[in-house]
Motif scaffolding. Structure first.
Motif, PDB file in Angstrom:
ATOM      1  N   THR A 191       0.526  -1.664   0.268  1.00  0.00           N
ATOM      2  CA  THR A 191      -0.141   0.151   0.286  1.00  0.00           C
ATOM      3  C   THR A 191       1.308   1.180   0.201  1.00  0.00           C
ATOM      4  O   THR A 191       1.020   2.169   0.191  1.00  0.00           O
ATOM      5  CB  THR A 191      -1.143  -0.103   1.445  1.00  0.00           C
ATOM      6  OG1 THR A 191      -0.525   0.205   2.538  1.00  0.00           O
ATOM      7  CG2 THR A 191      -1.480  -1.216   1.519  1.00  0.00           C
ATOM      8  N   SER A 249     -11.975  -7.815   4.255  1.00  0.00           N
ATOM      9  CA  SER A 249     -11.605  -6.562   3.886  1.00  0.00           C
ATOM     10  C   SER A 249     -11.100  -6.526   5.815  1.00  0.00           C
ATOM     11  O   SER A 249     -10.342  -7.497   6.289  1.00  0.00           O
ATOM     12  CB  SER A 249     -13.551  -6.555   4.600  1.00  0.00           C
ATOM     13  OG  SER A 249     -13.261  -7.506   5.769  1.00  0.00           O
ATOM     14  N   PRO A 250     -10.965  -5.461   6.703  1.00  0.00           N
ATOM     15  CA  PRO A 250     -10.025  -5.186   7.493  1.00  0.00           C
ATOM     16  C   PRO A 250     -10.619  -5.506   8.498  1.00  0.00           C
ATOM     17  O   PRO A 250      -9.556  -6.046   9.772  1.00  0.00           O
ATOM     18  CB  PRO A 250     -10.184  -3.235   7.872  1.00  0.00           C
ATOM     19  CG  PRO A 250     -10.679  -2.868   6.374  1.00  0.00           C
ATOM     20  CD  PRO A 250     -11.186  -4.173   5.445  1.00  0.00           C
ATOM     21  N   SER A 288     -18.693   0.197   4.888  1.00  0.00           N
ATOM     22  CA  SER A 288     -18.027   0.978   5.069  1.00  0.00           C
ATOM     23  C   SER A 288     -16.798   1.916   4.418  1.00  0.00           C
ATOM     24  O   SER A 288     -15.714   1.004   3.713  1.00  0.00           O
ATOM     25  CB  SER A 288     -17.644   0.619   6.660  1.00  0.00           C
ATOM     26  OG  SER A 288     -15.835   0.040   6.427  1.00  0.00           O
ATOM     27  N   PHE A 289     -17.049   3.398   4.114  1.00  0.00           N
ATOM     28  CA  PHE A 289     -15.672   4.272   2.958  1.00  0.00           C
ATOM     29  C   PHE A 289     -14.221   3.207   3.520  1.00  0.00           C
ATOM     30  O   PHE A 289     -13.638   3.164   2.531  1.00  0.00           O
ATOM     31  CB  PHE A 289     -15.989   5.606   3.120  1.00  0.00           C
ATOM     32  CG  PHE A 289     -15.521   5.626   1.764  1.00  0.00           C
ATOM     33  CD1 PHE A 289     -14.364   6.159   1.922  1.00  0.00           C
ATOM     34  CD2 PHE A 289     -16.660   6.184   1.233  1.00  0.00           C
ATOM     35  CE1 PHE A 289     -14.059   6.978   0.617  1.00  0.00           C
ATOM     36  CE2 PHE A 289     -16.500   6.547  -0.513  1.00  0.00           C
ATOM     37  CZ  PHE A 289     -14.872   7.457  -0.177  1.00  0.00           C
ATOM     38  N   LYS A 290     -14.508   3.353   4.280  1.00  0.00           N
ATOM     39  CA  LYS A 290     -13.041   3.300   5.250  1.00  0.00           C
ATOM     40  C   LYS A 290     -12.451   1.650   4.858  1.00  0.00           C
ATOM     41  O   LYS A 290     -10.915   1.405   4.294  1.00  0.00           O
ATOM     42  CB  LYS A 290     -12.754   3.536   6.705  1.00  0.00           C
ATOM     43  CG  LYS A 290     -11.529   3.598   7.054  1.00  0.00           C
ATOM     44  CD  LYS A 290     -11.194   3.852   8.789  1.00  0.00           C
ATOM     45  CE  LYS A 290      -9.942   4.055   9.073  1.00  0.00           C
ATOM     46  NZ  LYS A 290      -9.365   3.605  10.537  1.00  0.00           N
ATOM     47  N   ALA A 291     -13.338   1.032   5.198  1.00  0.00           N
ATOM     48  CA  ALA A 291     -12.781  -0.933   4.751  1.00  0.00           C
ATOM     49  C   ALA A 291     -12.472  -1.174   3.440  1.00  0.00           C
ATOM     50  O   ALA A 291     -12.094  -1.350   2.642  1.00  0.00           O
ATOM     51  CB  ALA A 291     -13.640  -1.497   5.417  1.00  0.00           C
ATOM     52  N   GLU A 315     -12.043   1.345   1.192  1.00  0.00           N
ATOM     53  CA  GLU A 315     -10.396   1.238   0.609  1.00  0.00           C
ATOM     54  C   GLU A 315      -9.294   0.659   0.958  1.00  0.00           C
ATOM     55  O   GLU A 315      -8.243   0.781   0.097  1.00  0.00           O
ATOM     56  CB  GLU A 315     -10.824   3.557   1.870  1.00  0.00           C
ATOM     57  CG  GLU A 315     -11.023   4.616   0.795  1.00  0.00           C
ATOM     58  CD  GLU A 315     -10.601   5.860   1.852  1.00  0.00           C
ATOM     59  OE1 GLU A 315     -10.175   7.084   1.095  1.00  0.00           O
ATOM     60  OE2 GLU A 315     -10.839   5.946   2.727  1.00  0.00           O
ATOM     61  N   GLN A 316      -9.055   0.224   2.033  1.00  0.00           N
ATOM     62  CA  GLN A 316      -7.970  -0.342   3.142  1.00  0.00           C
ATOM     63  C   GLN A 316      -8.579  -1.497   2.084  1.00  0.00           C
ATOM     64  O   GLN A 316      -6.934  -2.115   1.909  1.00  0.00           O
ATOM     65  CB  GLN A 316      -8.235  -0.885   3.840  1.00  0.00           C
ATOM     66  CG  GLN A 316      -8.041   0.292   4.697  1.00  0.00           C
ATOM     67  CD  GLN A 316      -8.772   0.243   6.659  1.00  0.00           C
ATOM     68  OE1 GLN A 316      -9.375   0.030   6.860  1.00  0.00           O
ATOM     69  NE2 GLN A 316      -7.690   0.270   7.240  1.00  0.00           N
ATOM     70  N   THR A 317      -9.308  -2.080   1.843  1.00  0.00           N
ATOM     71  CA  THR A 317      -9.396  -3.532   0.939  1.00  0.00           C
ATOM     72  C   THR A 317      -9.106  -3.828  -0.936  1.00  0.00           C
ATOM     73  O   THR A 317      -8.098  -4.463  -1.225  1.00  0.00           O
ATOM     74  CB  THR A 317     -11.080  -4.808   0.567  1.00  0.00           C
ATOM     75  OG1 THR A 317     -11.745  -4.101   1.942  1.00  0.00           O
ATOM     76  CG2 THR A 317     -11.253  -5.365   0.235  1.00  0.00           C
ATOM     77  N   SER A 345     -16.507  -5.536  -1.075  1.00  0.00           N
ATOM     78  CA  SER A 345     -15.943  -4.846  -0.717  1.00  0.00           C
ATOM     79  C   SER A 345     -14.827  -6.053  -1.643  1.00  0.00           C
ATOM     80  O   SER A 345     -13.860  -6.006  -2.083  1.00  0.00           O
ATOM     81  CB  SER A 345     -14.635  -4.338   0.083  1.00  0.00           C
ATOM     82  OG  SER A 345     -14.635  -5.718   1.182  1.00  0.00           O
TER      83      SER A 345
END
Length: 260
Positions: free
Chosen positions: A60, A91-92, A104-107, A109-111, A172
């Motif tokens: 990343t 997923s996170p 969720s938006f954050k999850a 993004e991370q995935t 995700s």
């Protein structure tokens, strides 16, 4: 001597790719986020010190990927024959979303960062090294006159297929693997131009007994859960038989095409 880079080499399929390729006599650049805690990789290096090069790489991080590419260029004659992007997360949280309320938006993004964006940035920084490679990673070719291009493998999953999606869920993970497939197709076009071509494919490893899939093993039909050794054996059989006519394809562990 052929050189293969495994991104996400500290465990699971990535670790097994490293072990199998080393046993073939291939030099393996084993990349992972935390080499100091990668005990199994360190043991592999102790067993094969001249064939294993452990390199720190956070998929990343653009800067970390660029630094790893510089290291490979200076330490391995400026070429790569095979690059396999293995890192992936459901997923996170470690579990796929079963409904919209879990999204969720954050999850997301991370995935996407781990499963799709990182592999594309890897291609950006390692493409010149691949263009200088030949794609022979220890297998026995019957046609010695055939030109062999270097190979870029993105580890996808069948659930990334839009056509094959009959169950929904896993937003995700599904979406990130679909994005990875599109990146692979795009790469096959750009890296298929000119004289120094690179074969680019997305591969589905089957359902493998790893930490990623473990929460869902009870739903896997009998005989369809592969060990890491089985999956990598199947995948390397596919990789060994790739030619430039296969670039851009989305293939399962048995070599059959999966619809995008």
């Amino acid at each position: 001597m052929p050189v293969a880079l495994i991104q996400g080499a500290s465990r699971g399929i990535g670790l097994q790719f490293s072990r199998t390729l080393v046993n073939r006599g291939t030099t393996v650049v084993a990349c992972c986020r935390s080499p100091g805690s990668a005990t199994s990789l360190q043991e592999l290096k102790e067993q094969h010190p001249s064939l294993v090069d452990i390199v720190q790489l956070d998929v990343t991080s653009d800067a970390a990927i660029q630094q790893a590419a510089k290291h490979v260029h200076s330490s391995h004659s400026g070429k790569l024959d095979l690059l396999i992007n293995c890192s992936g997360i459901l997923s996170p949280t470690g579990r796929g979303e079963t409904s919209l309320k879990e999204v969720s938006f954050k999850a997301l993004e991370q995935t996407f960062a781990v499963n799709a964006f990182g592999a594309l940035v890897m291609a950006r920084h390692f493409s010149k090294l691949l263009q200088a490679g030949e794609g022979q990673v220890g297998q026995q070719h019957t046609d010695t006159k055939k030109h062999h291009s270097a190979i870029l493998v993105n580890m996808s999953a069948r659930v990334g297929s839009i056509t094959d999606n009959g169950l929904g869920g896993w937003y995700s993970y599904r979406m990130s693997k679909t994005a990875l497939n599109m990146a692979t197709k795009n790469l096959s076009i750009e890296l298929g131009r000119g004289r120094k071509k690179v074969v680019c494919v997305a591969l589905h490893p089957g359902t493998v007994d790893t930490d990623l899939s473990r929460p869902y093993h009870k739903n896997v039909p009998k005989g369809k859960l592969f060990s890491e050794e089985q999956s990598v054996s199947y995948l390397l059989s596919v990789i060994d038989n790739l030619s430039f006519t296969d670039t851009g394809k989305y293939l399962a562990f048995d070599g059959k095409e999966i619809p995008f």
